[in-house]
Design a protein around this motif. Structure first.
Motif, short mmCIF file in Angstrom:
data_model
loop_
_atom_site.label_atom_id
_atom_site.label_comp_id
_atom_site.label_asym_id
_atom_site.label_seq_id
_atom_site.Cartn_x
_atom_site.Cartn_y
_atom_site.Cartn_z
N ASP A 78 -31.38 -51.70 -53.79
CA ASP A 78 -31.63 -50.82 -52.74
C ASP A 78 -32.53 -49.75 -52.53
N SER A 79 -33.33 -49.34 -51.67
CA SER A 79 -34.15 -48.38 -51.58
C SER A 79 -34.01 -47.74 -50.33
N PRO A 80 -34.66 -46.54 -50.03
CA PRO A 80 -34.70 -45.99 -48.80
C PRO A 80 -35.39 -46.69 -47.50
N LEU A 81 -36.34 -47.59 -48.16
CA LEU A 81 -37.04 -48.45 -47.08
C LEU A 81 -36.47 -49.63 -46.50
N ASN A 82 -35.03 -49.86 -47.09
CA ASN A 82 -34.40 -51.00 -46.66
C ASN A 82 -33.82 -50.86 -45.41
N GLY A 83 -33.84 -49.30 -44.88
CA GLY A 83 -33.29 -48.89 -43.54
C GLY A 83 -34.26 -48.23 -42.76
N LEU A 84 -35.58 -48.42 -43.16
CA LEU A 84 -36.74 -47.66 -42.49
C LEU A 84 -37.57 -48.81 -41.71
N GLN A 85 -37.24 -49.98 -41.83
CA GLN A 85 -38.03 -51.00 -41.05
C GLN A 85 -38.67 -50.77 -39.85
N ASP A 86 -37.62 -50.42 -38.71
CA ASP A 86 -37.93 -50.02 -37.50
C ASP A 86 -39.11 -48.67 -37.35
N PRO A 87 -38.46 -47.74 -37.94
CA PRO A 87 -39.67 -46.65 -37.77
C PRO A 87 -41.11 -46.95 -38.40
N LEU A 88 -41.13 -47.70 -39.45
CA LEU A 88 -42.37 -48.14 -39.84
C LEU A 88 -42.97 -48.97 -39.08
N ARG A 89 -42.38 -49.92 -38.50
CA ARG A 89 -43.27 -50.91 -37.77
C ARG A 89 -43.37 -50.12 -36.46
N GLU A 90 -42.88 -49.17 -35.92
CA GLU A 90 -43.30 -48.25 -34.66
C GLU A 90 -44.47 -47.69 -35.33
N LEU A 91 -44.38 -47.06 -36.28
CA LEU A 91 -45.43 -46.12 -36.73
C LEU A 91 -46.78 -47.15 -36.77
N ARG A 92 -46.69 -48.19 -37.54
CA ARG A 92 -47.56 -49.03 -37.81
C ARG A 92 -48.17 -49.64 -36.33
N GLY A 93 -47.37 -49.74 -35.44
CA GLY A 93 -47.84 -50.58 -33.81
C GLY A 93 -48.23 -49.35 -33.34
N LEU A 94 -48.03 -48.10 -33.29
CA LEU A 94 -48.75 -47.11 -32.83
C LEU A 94 -50.23 -47.00 -33.20
N THR A 95 -50.25 -46.77 -34.51
CA THR A 95 -51.42 -46.75 -35.23
C THR A 95 -52.53 -47.90 -34.63
N SER A 96 -51.77 -49.05 -34.73
CA SER A 96 -52.78 -50.32 -33.98
C SER A 96 -53.19 -50.33 -32.68
N HIS A 97 -52.40 -49.48 -32.08
CA HIS A 97 -52.76 -49.30 -30.57
C HIS A 97 -53.76 -48.45 -30.43
N VAL A 98 -53.92 -47.34 -31.26
CA VAL A 98 -54.84 -46.18 -31.20
C VAL A 98 -56.14 -47.09 -31.52
N LEU A 99 -55.92 -47.83 -32.59
CA LEU A 99 -57.28 -48.35 -33.12
C LEU A 99 -57.89 -49.23 -32.25
N ALA A 100 -57.14 -49.97 -31.56
CA ALA A 100 -57.51 -51.04 -30.34
C ALA A 100 -58.13 -50.25 -29.34
N THR A 101 -57.47 -49.14 -28.77
CA THR A 101 -57.99 -48.55 -27.73
C THR A 101 -59.52 -47.90 -27.97
N VAL A 102 -59.66 -47.42 -29.29
CA VAL A 102 -60.80 -46.86 -29.80
C VAL A 102 -61.80 -47.96 -29.52
N ASP A 103 -61.72 -49.09 -30.02
CA ASP A 103 -62.36 -50.45 -30.05
C ASP A 103 -62.78 -51.04 -28.56
N SER A 104 -61.82 -50.77 -27.84
CA SER A 104 -61.87 -51.27 -26.57
C SER A 104 -62.89 -50.56 -25.58
#
Length: 622
Positions: free
Chosen positions: A204-230
């Motif tokens: 077990d590790s702390p990341l086993n319960g942090l999948q949703d916050p990490l996915r959310e953070l990476r999705g927000l970062t991807s949205h920012v990059l897509a907005t910059v490129d668009s």
């Protein structure tokens, strides 16, 4: 077979090795376990590595903990029977142990990972593995090419089963193609893991319960990059009145020709312009189209930005906060702390070590002790291996930024050594003075503080003194002044009653300028002694005496008679210069000041006059 291989043999009737002790966070992998344990990764572990590589905040937090663990030092110590303190290091009790026993106790530690430098990297990798996939492998083997013994800390991805027969395949750090196949009979394979709270055999590790916050953070970062490129999301689109006749796109040939529909082709070319050249003006100019009929005010601008864009910053901060709370580290490391300064930063750091780093280091040290050191000590013939353990020292992490004042006081009291004092000041043992320099400094101190030993000290220093007749010095100057707290030579008055003045003192009191000079000399000497006492008192005590005149500090802080010469050093320089040749007067004033310091009585002109009269120094009366 070498002892480092013998140490992993199971005892009879022992299911886990090491005498049947069951440790839910470490195990020696045997032939029967290699196919069921090694290489059996879980899906969340692969996702954890992916998040570690793509989310910068996560990598920063994991590396913070790993860097902290790498600064800890492993040592061998005797276990405290009642468990109230950490194991006592072997170095601290080497005098009570035979050199042969010390050598056998330290041999496994000196070999592990190549010594202290390699153990620092070992602890760092252990920390990263325990925080991401939740498990790690320690592999010890003889290098088939060089014959040297090697220790590797491997992630679960670097150790796989090589088929039947108890063989493993280990990925070496030299290159992607560097691999080695090892038989469990010829190597040591120890698995360390954070046990799952429900099924202890699972990692077990702390990341086993942090999948949703990490996915959310990476999705927000991807949205920012897509907005910059668009171009549409940034510059938008302008609409003008008339037929839909966009500017004809530039026709191209090749594998990706311009779209046959002119409007679509224009949109594609416009959106791709910012990707080809960030500095292109077309990346900032809205796409222009014409429509039939009239448009309000002949031109309209449409933005493709979403409501999410205005909330990106608070959403990302919230996601980072969730990540910081979930990781095994203080949240302030990722989120920051507004009221942190250099006064309280060390307190936060100390709590971080106790609550986040030490539990992990304890898991590693306990696993190494049970699965590596104690079997090795038994193979080496160490009596009672259970009385010894491998433990960690985090003093380098807990050290406060500046402990020089505390170190100076402890050194003056003889509580710490010269080497420890130098270490706290930031110097090394090479900066210590040699014996000749220490002897010279001691002679200089004697020559400046002790008049009786000054001639001998100066002669030892090579200073030749002129031959001065003995008649130039009086007994009052040559002989030391004896002071007694119990029975002073001249009766001191009570603290709250004015002293009774002898009759002869009236002539001194009438001589105003002379009495003023003597009064000033006494006050200056008492002030110098008061400053000396304050400098050796604690901060709280100095705060309590802030309102007390410095020449009355001796009424609250009692000095030792042995310190009088040091605290009055140079106190009468101006007084002696103003009254040359009056050695009896000098000795009498010094005796008066010393009696005040030892009895804690306040200085008064009348008391000084009575003392001088009793000493026969009343010039006017004479």
């Amino acid at each position: 077979m070498a002892w480092w291989k013998l140490h992993k043999r199971d005892k009879p009737g022992s299911p886990t090795g090491a005498g049947g002790a069951v440790l839910a966070s470490a195990a020696i992998i045997t032939r029967d376990q290699v196919r069921s344990v090694v290489g059996k990764g879980q899906e969340w572990q692969a996702q954890a590595w992916d998040f570690y590589r793509t989310v910068s905040e996560l990598k920063s937090g994991v590396r913070w903990a790993a860097n902290g663990c790498s600064r800890a030092r492993l040592y061998i110590g005797r276990v405290d029977p009642d468990g109230s303190s950490s194991p006592t290091p072997v170095d601290a009790q080497a005098e009570d142990l035979s050199p042969d026993l010390v050598a056998r106790l330290l041999a496994p530690l000196e070999e592990l990972a190549g010594g202290q430098l390699g153990q620092s990297e070992m602890l760092r990798r252990f920390s990263v593995h325990l925080d991401i996939p939740g498990e790690s492998y320690l592999v010890g083997f003889d290098d088939p090419t060089s014959g040297d013994r090697r220790w590797l800390v491997c992630s679960p991805s670097e150790v796989t089963s090589a088929g039947g027969g108890g063989t493993i395949r280990v990925q070496l750090p030299e290159s992607q193609s560097a691999r080695v196949e090892l038989s469990l009979d010829d190597c040591t394979l120890i698995r360390l893991w954070r046990p799952d709270d429900e099924y202890a055999y699972l990692p077990d590790s702390p990341l086993n319960g942090l999948q949703d916050p990490l996915r959310e953070l990476r999705g927000l970062t991807s949205h920012v990059l897509a907005t910059v490129d668009s171009r549409l999301a940034g510059a938008g689109m302008g609409v003008m009145s008339d037929d839909v006749v966009p500017a004809s796109p530039q026709q191209t040939d090749g594998a990706n020709p311009v779209h046959s529909d002119p409007v679509t082709a224009a949109l594609i070319e416009a959106m791709a312009a910012s990707l080809r050249d960030r500095d292109s003006a077309s990346a900032l100019v809205p796409l222009l189209l014409r429509v039939p009929g009239s448009v309000k005010d002949k031109f309209e601008w449409h933005s493709f930005a979403t409501e999410l864009d205005s909330n990106l910053l608070p959403l990302r901060e919230a996601a980072i906060k969730r990540l910081a709370i979930g990781l095994d580290m203080p949240p302030e490391v990722l989120t920051g702390l507004a009221d942190t300064n250099h006064w309280n930063a060390w307190i936060i750091s100390d709590d971080s070590i106790k609550l986040h780093l030490e539990p992990k280091l304890g898991l590693i040290a306990e696993a190494l002790t049970d699965r590596y050191f104690r079997p090795a000590w038994e193979a080496l013939g160490v009596p009672d291996p259970e009385a010894w353990a491998c433990w960690y020292d985090t003093s380098d992490l807990k050290q406060r930024p500046n402990r020089a004042p505390e170190a100076a006081e402890a050194h003056a009291r003889g509580a710490i050594s010269d080497a420890a004092y130098l270490r706290e000041l930031g110097f090394s043992a090479e900066d210590m003075p040699d014996e000749d320099e220490q002897r010279r400094r001691l002679l200089i101190q004697l020559a400046t503080t002790n008049p009786q030993l000054a001639p001998a000290a100066l002669e030892a220093l090579g200073v030749r003194l002129p031959n001065i007749g003995q008649g130039a010095a009086t007994d009052a100057v040559r002989a030391p002044v004896e002071i007694s707290r119990v029975a002073p030579a001249v009766e001191a008055p009570a603290r709250n009653e004015p002293p009774a003045l002898p009759i002869a003192a009236s002539a001194v009191l009438d001589d105003g300028w002379r009495m003023a000079c003597l009064d000033l000399a006494a006050r200056r000497a008492l002030a110098r002694a008061g400053n000396w006492l304050l400098s050796r008192s604690g901060r709280s005590r100095r705060g309590e005496l802030a309102h007390v005149p410095v020449h009355e500090v001796h009424m609250h802080l009692s000095p030792d008679q042995a310190d009088l010469a040091q605290m009055l050093d140079g106190a009468y320089r101006d007084f002696h210069a103003a009254t040359p040749g009056e050695t009896d007067l000098h000795a009498a004033v010094d005796l008066y000041v010393r009696r005040l310091l030892l009895t804690g009585i306040a200085h008064e002109r009348g008391l000084l006059a009575g003392h001088l009269a009793a000493a026969g120094c009343d010039r006017a009366a004479a």
